[in-house]
Design a protein around this motif. Sequence first.
Motif, PDB file in Angstrom:
ATOM      1  N   PHE A 119     -77.498  -6.399  36.319  1.00 45.59           N
ATOM      2  CA  PHE A 119     -77.022  -5.889  35.031  1.00 45.59           C
ATOM      3  C   PHE A 119     -76.416  -4.497  35.189  1.00 45.59           C
ATOM      4  CE2 PHE A 119     -77.519  -3.535  31.085  1.00 45.59           C
ATOM      5  CZ  PHE A 119     -76.925  -4.396  30.163  1.00 45.59           C
ATOM      6  N   GLU A 120     -77.020  -3.680  36.015  1.00 46.51           N
ATOM      7  CA  GLU A 120     -76.509  -2.324  36.234  1.00 46.51           C
ATOM      8  C   GLU A 120     -75.127  -2.355  36.871  1.00 46.51           C
ATOM      9  OE1 GLU A 120     -77.750   0.472  35.279  1.00 46.51           O
ATOM     10  OE2 GLU A 120     -79.677  -0.252  34.520  1.00 46.51           O
ATOM     11  N   GLN A 121     -74.836  -3.386  37.658  1.00 45.06           N
ATOM     12  CA  GLN A 121     -73.569  -3.467  38.376  1.00 45.06           C
ATOM     13  C   GLN A 121     -72.470  -4.182  37.601  1.00 45.06           C
ATOM     14  OE1 GLN A 121     -75.341  -5.510  41.684  1.00 45.06           O
ATOM     15  NE2 GLN A 121     -75.388  -3.675  42.981  1.00 45.06           N
ATOM     16  N   ALA A 122     -72.830  -5.181  36.795  1.00 46.50           N
ATOM     17  CA  ALA A 122     -71.792  -5.993  36.149  1.00 46.50           C
ATOM     18  C   ALA A 122     -72.178  -6.472  34.753  1.00 46.50           C
ATOM     19  CB  ALA A 122     -71.456  -7.189  37.032  1.00 46.50           C
ATOM     20  N   GLY A 123     -73.155  -5.854  34.142  1.00 42.23           N
ATOM     21  CA  GLY A 123     -73.569  -6.275  32.804  1.00 42.23           C
ATOM     22  C   GLY A 123     -74.137  -7.684  32.818  1.00 42.23           C
ATOM     23  N   MET A 124     -73.818  -8.470  31.801  1.00 41.25           N
ATOM     24  CA  MET A 124     -74.387  -9.814  31.674  1.00 41.25           C
ATOM     25  C   MET A 124     -73.728 -10.846  32.585  1.00 41.25           C
ATOM     26  SD  MET A 124     -76.920  -9.487  29.771  1.00 41.25           S
ATOM     27  CE  MET A 124     -77.344 -11.229  29.588  1.00 41.25           C
ATOM     28  N   LEU A 125     -72.676 -10.466  33.315  1.00 41.76           N
ATOM     29  CA  LEU A 125     -72.040 -11.404  34.246  1.00 41.76           C
ATOM     30  C   LEU A 125     -73.045 -11.913  35.264  1.00 41.76           C
ATOM     31  CD1 LEU A 125     -69.556 -12.823  35.429  1.00 41.76           C
ATOM     32  CD2 LEU A 125     -69.133 -10.746  36.784  1.00 41.76           C
ATOM     33  N   GLY A 126     -73.883 -11.014  35.772  1.00 41.61           N
ATOM     34  CA  GLY A 126     -74.887 -11.417  36.756  1.00 41.61           C
ATOM     35  C   GLY A 126     -75.836 -12.456  36.187  1.00 41.61           C
ATOM     36  N   ALA A 127     -76.259 -12.279  34.928  1.00 42.73           N
ATOM     37  CA  ALA A 127     -77.172 -13.229  34.287  1.00 42.73           C
ATOM     38  C   ALA A 127     -76.507 -14.588  34.108  1.00 42.73           C
ATOM     39  CB  ALA A 127     -77.640 -12.683  32.941  1.00 42.73           C
ATOM     40  N   VAL A 128     -75.226 -14.576  33.719  1.00 38.12           N
ATOM     41  CA  VAL A 128     -74.493 -15.835  33.535  1.00 38.12           C
ATOM     42  C   VAL A 128     -74.384 -16.583  34.863  1.00 38.12           C
ATOM     43  CG1 VAL A 128     -72.251 -16.843  32.948  1.00 38.12           C
ATOM     44  CG2 VAL A 128     -73.211 -15.009  31.533  1.00 38.12           C
ATOM     45  N   LEU A 129     -74.009 -15.869  35.916  1.00 40.82           N
ATOM     46  CA  LEU A 129     -73.891 -16.494  37.239  1.00 40.82           C
ATOM     47  C   LEU A 129     -75.245 -16.983  37.746  1.00 40.82           C
ATOM     48  CD1 LEU A 129     -71.377 -14.034  38.957  1.00 40.82           C
ATOM     49  CD2 LEU A 129     -70.921 -16.357  38.116  1.00 40.82           C
ATOM     50  N   LEU A 130     -76.300 -16.250  37.408  1.00 38.07           N
ATOM     51  CA  LEU A 130     -77.642 -16.667  37.794  1.00 38.07           C
ATOM     52  C   LEU A 130     -77.986 -18.020  37.174  1.00 38.07           C
ATOM     53  CD1 LEU A 130     -80.362 -15.907  39.189  1.00 38.07           C
ATOM     54  CD2 LEU A 130     -81.050 -14.879  37.008  1.00 38.07           C
ATOM     55  N   VAL A 131     -77.648 -18.190  35.902  1.00 36.53           N
ATOM     56  CA  VAL A 131     -77.895 -19.464  35.213  1.00 36.53           C
ATOM     57  C   VAL A 131     -77.096 -20.593  35.866  1.00 36.53           C
ATOM     58  CG1 VAL A 131     -77.603 -20.719  33.052  1.00 36.53           C
ATOM     59  CG2 VAL A 131     -78.510 -18.394  33.022  1.00 36.53           C
TER      60      VAL A 131
END
Length: 449
Positions: A119-131
């Motif tokens: 999240f610190e690096q790319a906001g919610m993009l990381g969470a979306v890719l994680l899903v």
Amino acid sequence: MTTRTDSPLADADGAVVEPEQLRRATLASSVGSALEYYDFYIYGLASALIFGPLFFKPLGDEGALIASFATYGVGFAARPFGGIVFGYIGDRYGRKMVLILTIGLMGAASFAIGLLPTFEQAGMLGAVLLVVLRIVQGLGAGAEQAGATTLISEVAPPRRRGFFASLPFVGIQLGTLLGAGTFALIATADKDVLEGWLWRVPFLASVILIAIAVFIRLRLKETPVFQELEKHKNVVKNPVGQLWKHSKKNVLVGIGLRMGENGNSSIYSALLVAFLAAPAGVFPGDKFIGPVGLLIAAGFAAVMVVTFGALSDRFGRVPVYRYGALFQAVIAFPAFYLVTLGNVTLVWVVMVVGIALGVQSMLGPQCPLLPELFGSQYRFTGVAMSRELSAVLAGGLVPLVGAALLAATGYSWLVLALYSLVLALISFVSTFFTPETKGRDLVSIEDAS
């Protein structure tokens, strides 16, 4: 005069067994199980301990934990779809092909998780890719264990099928040892280092297991059962349709049997770890005690799963399973009460008893039982659907629902105890609807009844 070790041998009941094929099948299945459960445990532990602040920081401590476990559950939701797709391929084109495809899919997704931005690096993009990657993991895992169970059961000698079918599941404990051991080590690191880059190492390291598993599986032969289906032109074009037409009852039985085993596995390996380390938990902020407990339990479980599998060869699948589920139900309240006393040794004893005795007493006989329930034409699909529909209901929802209930009750231990008891009782009741399958001829296209 010397005896060739790769020549066919006759089992006591006359079944022909090829030792070399049996060894390769056992090894191939074990390595796949190790990778799946290595992924399972590192993702489960990461969800319980670090994914919240890494990917869902704006939601606060409790919200981040629930969101983290939601991604954990998404992988389970994808598993039935993987079971349908790869079960179809396994029953239509052979068991070997599926085992190569699933291991590659799971391993590639795990490796990619280690490269994700936080999240610190790319906001919610990381969470979306994680899903997204968790869904890919789930698709591969949806047929991995079904494939391993079907493969080894169709190769093993009937009189010792429980023993041999449970051997690959030692790989589960190896994966647990690797996953929990890795997290136990990295949890001792400085928080900034752990959340900065060290958390990535367990996911990136999965590439080693992928390479080993693919190499071994490429050398496998197709199972004798599938060869017989091809020889007599009994391979069906629509195994999924045939399964729902002829075997709905056995799928439901398989789902019921799995609830106590798979659900309690998730309770002890993910939910209990979160319960221990949460700010309102028994050992607030401690990221070491839970993984070490899993590490110890996995060592005992590696022995016990084979022991219970062998016991099912002697006493039958159903009796061993029934008493295992009853045992898990009986220990639910005393076990989780003991955890609240704050004694580290007691916590580890509870984890050993719950996982090595409770869960394995059901998993051991389950290894041969699920393949024996179904006819050869749609066995792969039947095992996959039984395993993965139950995985959604038990394994996937347990951490998510459990985390929400813990937050709502101020982290009451009664949530863990009641959840464990209910799931174990579902499996206990299911055994009374389960036919005894010990020693069944797996070439038969008929279901057990």
